[in-house]
Scaffold this motif. Structure first.
Motif, PDB file in Angstrom:
ATOM      1  N   HIS A   7     189.300  49.996 108.923  1.00  0.00           N
ATOM      2  CA  HIS A   7     190.471  50.029 108.054  1.00  0.00           C
ATOM      3  C   HIS A   7     190.644  48.642 107.443  1.00  0.00           C
ATOM      4  O   HIS A   7     190.243  47.637 108.024  1.00  0.00           O
ATOM      5  CB  HIS A   7     191.722  50.401 108.865  1.00  0.00           C
ATOM      6  CG  HIS A   7     191.589  51.718 109.547  1.00  0.00           C
ATOM      7  ND1 HIS A   7     191.919  52.900 108.938  1.00  0.00           N
ATOM      8  CD2 HIS A   7     191.127  52.043 110.781  1.00  0.00           C
ATOM      9  CE1 HIS A   7     191.685  53.897 109.771  1.00  0.00           C
ATOM     10  NE2 HIS A   7     191.201  53.404 110.892  1.00  0.00           N
ATOM     11  N   ASN A   8     191.241  48.612 106.251  1.00  0.00           N
ATOM     12  CA  ASN A   8     191.421  47.319 105.606  1.00  0.00           C
ATOM     13  C   ASN A   8     192.656  47.301 104.722  1.00  0.00           C
ATOM     14  O   ASN A   8     193.237  48.343 104.424  1.00  0.00           O
ATOM     15  CB  ASN A   8     190.172  46.953 104.797  1.00  0.00           C
ATOM     16  CG  ASN A   8     190.002  47.836 103.588  1.00  0.00           C
ATOM     17  OD1 ASN A   8     190.701  47.674 102.592  1.00  0.00           O
ATOM     18  ND2 ASN A   8     189.079  48.796 103.670  1.00  0.00           N
ATOM     19  N   ARG A   9     193.013  46.108 104.320  1.00  0.00           N
ATOM     20  CA  ARG A   9     194.156  45.895 103.427  1.00  0.00           C
ATOM     21  C   ARG A   9     193.708  45.270 102.100  1.00  0.00           C
ATOM     22  O   ARG A   9     194.467  44.547 101.470  1.00  0.00           O
ATOM     23  CB  ARG A   9     195.167  44.975 104.108  1.00  0.00           C
ATOM     24  CG  ARG A   9     195.924  45.634 105.228  1.00  0.00           C
ATOM     25  CD  ARG A   9     197.027  44.730 105.715  1.00  0.00           C
ATOM     26  NE  ARG A   9     197.958  45.467 106.537  1.00  0.00           N
ATOM     27  CZ  ARG A   9     198.583  44.971 107.583  1.00  0.00           C
ATOM     28  NH1 ARG A   9     198.380  43.715 107.923  1.00  0.00           N
ATOM     29  NH2 ARG A   9     199.426  45.691 108.272  1.00  0.00           N
ATOM     30  N   ILE A  10     192.501  45.564 101.681  1.00  0.00           N
ATOM     31  CA  ILE A  10     191.989  44.971 100.450  1.00  0.00           C
ATOM     32  C   ILE A  10     192.855  45.361  99.260  1.00  0.00           C
ATOM     33  O   ILE A  10     193.249  44.505  98.462  1.00  0.00           O
ATOM     34  CB  ILE A  10     190.516  45.372 100.201  1.00  0.00           C
ATOM     35  CG1 ILE A  10     189.621  44.841 101.320  1.00  0.00           C
ATOM     36  CG2 ILE A  10     190.035  44.848  98.844  1.00  0.00           C
ATOM     37  CD1 ILE A  10     188.200  45.376 101.278  1.00  0.00           C
ATOM     38  N   LEU A  47     179.356  41.804 108.130  1.00  0.00           N
ATOM     39  CA  LEU A  47     180.183  40.700 108.605  1.00  0.00           C
ATOM     40  C   LEU A  47     180.285  39.615 107.544  1.00  0.00           C
ATOM     41  O   LEU A  47     181.365  39.087 107.272  1.00  0.00           O
ATOM     42  CB  LEU A  47     179.616  40.124 109.901  1.00  0.00           C
ATOM     43  CG  LEU A  47     180.357  38.919 110.493  1.00  0.00           C
ATOM     44  CD1 LEU A  47     181.828  39.249 110.735  1.00  0.00           C
ATOM     45  CD2 LEU A  47     179.679  38.462 111.765  1.00  0.00           C
ATOM     46  N   ALA A  48     179.173  39.313 106.885  1.00  0.00           N
ATOM     47  CA  ALA A  48     179.176  38.275 105.850  1.00  0.00           C
ATOM     48  C   ALA A  48     180.111  38.649 104.709  1.00  0.00           C
ATOM     49  O   ALA A  48     180.888  37.813 104.233  1.00  0.00           O
ATOM     50  CB  ALA A  48     177.755  38.047 105.333  1.00  0.00           C
ATOM     51  N   ILE A  53     185.338  38.173 101.774  1.00  0.00           N
ATOM     52  CA  ILE A  53     186.574  38.779 101.260  1.00  0.00           C
ATOM     53  C   ILE A  53     187.784  38.084 101.870  1.00  0.00           C
ATOM     54  O   ILE A  53     188.739  37.740 101.169  1.00  0.00           O
ATOM     55  CB  ILE A  53     186.611  40.293 101.545  1.00  0.00           C
ATOM     56  CG1 ILE A  53     185.488  41.001 100.793  1.00  0.00           C
ATOM     57  CG2 ILE A  53     187.969  40.877 101.152  1.00  0.00           C
ATOM     58  CD1 ILE A  53     185.270  42.447 101.220  1.00  0.00           C
ATOM     59  N   ALA A  54     187.758  37.859 103.179  1.00  0.00           N
ATOM     60  CA  ALA A  54     188.867  37.167 103.854  1.00  0.00           C
ATOM     61  C   ALA A  54     189.040  35.756 103.292  1.00  0.00           C
ATOM     62  O   ALA A  54     190.171  35.313 103.061  1.00  0.00           O
ATOM     63  CB  ALA A  54     188.621  37.124 105.358  1.00  0.00           C
ATOM     64  N   ALA A  55     187.951  35.071 103.044  1.00  0.00           N
ATOM     65  CA  ALA A  55     188.027  33.720 102.489  1.00  0.00           C
ATOM     66  C   ALA A  55     188.624  33.751 101.082  1.00  0.00           C
ATOM     67  O   ALA A  55     189.443  32.893 100.732  1.00  0.00           O
ATOM     68  CB  ALA A  55     186.642  33.071 102.469  1.00  0.00           C
ATOM     69  N   PHE A  56     188.236  34.744 100.283  1.00  0.00           N
ATOM     70  CA  PHE A  56     188.781  34.859  98.931  1.00  0.00           C
ATOM     71  C   PHE A  56     190.301  35.000  98.978  1.00  0.00           C
ATOM     72  O   PHE A  56     191.012  34.365  98.204  1.00  0.00           O
ATOM     73  CB  PHE A  56     188.165  36.055  98.201  1.00  0.00           C
ATOM     74  CG  PHE A  56     188.781  36.304  96.857  1.00  0.00           C
ATOM     75  CD1 PHE A  56     188.378  35.569  95.750  1.00  0.00           C
ATOM     76  CD2 PHE A  56     189.778  37.249  96.693  1.00  0.00           C
ATOM     77  CE1 PHE A  56     188.966  35.772  94.504  1.00  0.00           C
ATOM     78  CE2 PHE A  56     190.367  37.464  95.459  1.00  0.00           C
ATOM     79  CZ  PHE A  56     189.960  36.720  94.361  1.00  0.00           C
ATOM     80  N   LEU A  64     192.761  41.348 107.640  1.00  0.00           N
ATOM     81  CA  LEU A  64     192.257  42.143 106.522  1.00  0.00           C
ATOM     82  C   LEU A  64     191.531  43.402 106.978  1.00  0.00           C
ATOM     83  O   LEU A  64     191.595  44.430 106.315  1.00  0.00           O
ATOM     84  CB  LEU A  64     191.322  41.270 105.678  1.00  0.00           C
ATOM     85  CG  LEU A  64     190.815  41.810 104.371  1.00  0.00           C
ATOM     86  CD1 LEU A  64     191.961  42.158 103.439  1.00  0.00           C
ATOM     87  CD2 LEU A  64     189.926  40.767 103.712  1.00  0.00           C
ATOM     88  N   PHE A  65     190.862  43.329 108.133  1.00  0.00           N
ATOM     89  CA  PHE A  65     190.074  44.445 108.651  1.00  0.00           C
ATOM     90  C   PHE A  65     190.474  44.752 110.088  1.00  0.00           C
ATOM     91  O   PHE A  65     190.786  43.854 110.858  1.00  0.00           O
ATOM     92  CB  PHE A  65     188.582  44.109 108.619  1.00  0.00           C
ATOM     93  CG  PHE A  65     188.037  43.926 107.237  1.00  0.00           C
ATOM     94  CD1 PHE A  65     187.658  45.024 106.478  1.00  0.00           C
ATOM     95  CD2 PHE A  65     187.906  42.666 106.690  1.00  0.00           C
ATOM     96  CE1 PHE A  65     187.164  44.856 105.190  1.00  0.00           C
ATOM     97  CE2 PHE A  65     187.413  42.489 105.407  1.00  0.00           C
ATOM     98  CZ  PHE A  65     187.043  43.583 104.658  1.00  0.00           C
ATOM     99  N   SER A  66     190.416  46.049 110.433  1.00  0.00           N
ATOM    100  CA  SER A  66     190.751  46.468 111.789  1.00  0.00           C
ATOM    101  C   SER A  66     190.057  47.789 112.104  1.00  0.00           C
ATOM    102  O   SER A  66     189.803  48.594 111.205  1.00  0.00           O
ATOM    103  CB  SER A  66     192.267  46.654 111.926  1.00  0.00           C
ATOM    104  OG  SER A  66     192.592  47.139 113.215  1.00  0.00           O
ATOM    105  N   LEU A  67     189.777  48.022 113.372  1.00  0.00           N
ATOM    106  CA  LEU A  67     189.244  49.308 113.806  1.00  0.00           C
ATOM    107  C   LEU A  67     190.376  50.313 114.018  1.00  0.00           C
ATOM    108  O   LEU A  67     190.133  51.508 114.165  1.00  0.00           O
ATOM    109  CB  LEU A  67     188.416  49.158 115.087  1.00  0.00           C
ATOM    110  CG  LEU A  67     187.128  48.359 114.929  1.00  0.00           C
ATOM    111  CD1 LEU A  67     186.427  48.214 116.274  1.00  0.00           C
ATOM    112  CD2 LEU A  67     186.195  49.002 113.917  1.00  0.00           C
ATOM    113  N   GLU A  68     191.613  49.837 114.038  1.00  0.00           N
ATOM    114  CA  GLU A  68     192.789  50.700 114.153  1.00  0.00           C
ATOM    115  C   GLU A  68     193.556  50.652 112.841  1.00  0.00           C
ATOM    116  O   GLU A  68     193.515  49.656 112.121  1.00  0.00           O
ATOM    117  CB  GLU A  68     193.684  50.215 115.299  1.00  0.00           C
ATOM    118  CG  GLU A  68     193.012  50.278 116.651  1.00  0.00           C
ATOM    119  CD  GLU A  68     193.899  49.745 117.764  1.00  0.00           C
ATOM    120  OE1 GLU A  68     195.112  49.553 117.531  1.00  0.00           O
ATOM    121  OE2 GLU A  68     193.371  49.511 118.847  1.00  0.00           O
TER     122      GLU A  68
END
Length: 74
Positions: A7-10, A47-48, A53-56, A64-68
């Motif tokens: 899951h993500n919040r992009i 992972l890269a 994306i997180a750095a941006f 930003l990312f989660s398994l839940e």
């Protein structure tokens, strides 16, 4: 064992920063459709890519990312 959905919040961060999928894709060096696949949870990033994306967005990758599923922001 079934693959875990990532899951993500992009989309939320993209909307907050007023960045289009194409603009984000260009910065990250990926196809703009990749951003859509990520946002819909149809594709788990490497992972890269997750770190780029997180750095941006200048947030820790775990924000930003989660398994839940993330709880609603409202």
């Amino acid at each position: 064992m079934a693959e875990d959905k990532v899951h993500n919040r992009i989309a939320v961060l993209r909307a907050d920063r007023k960045v289009s999928r194409r603009e984000l894709a260009e910065v990250l060096g990926v196809h703009y459709q990749t951003i859509g696949y990520l946002e819909r949870g149809e594709y788990a990033p490497s992972l890269a890519l997750a770190l780029r994306i997180a750095a941006f967005f200048e947030v820790p990758v775990e924000k930003l990312f989660s398994l839940e599923e993330f709880p609603p922001l409202i």
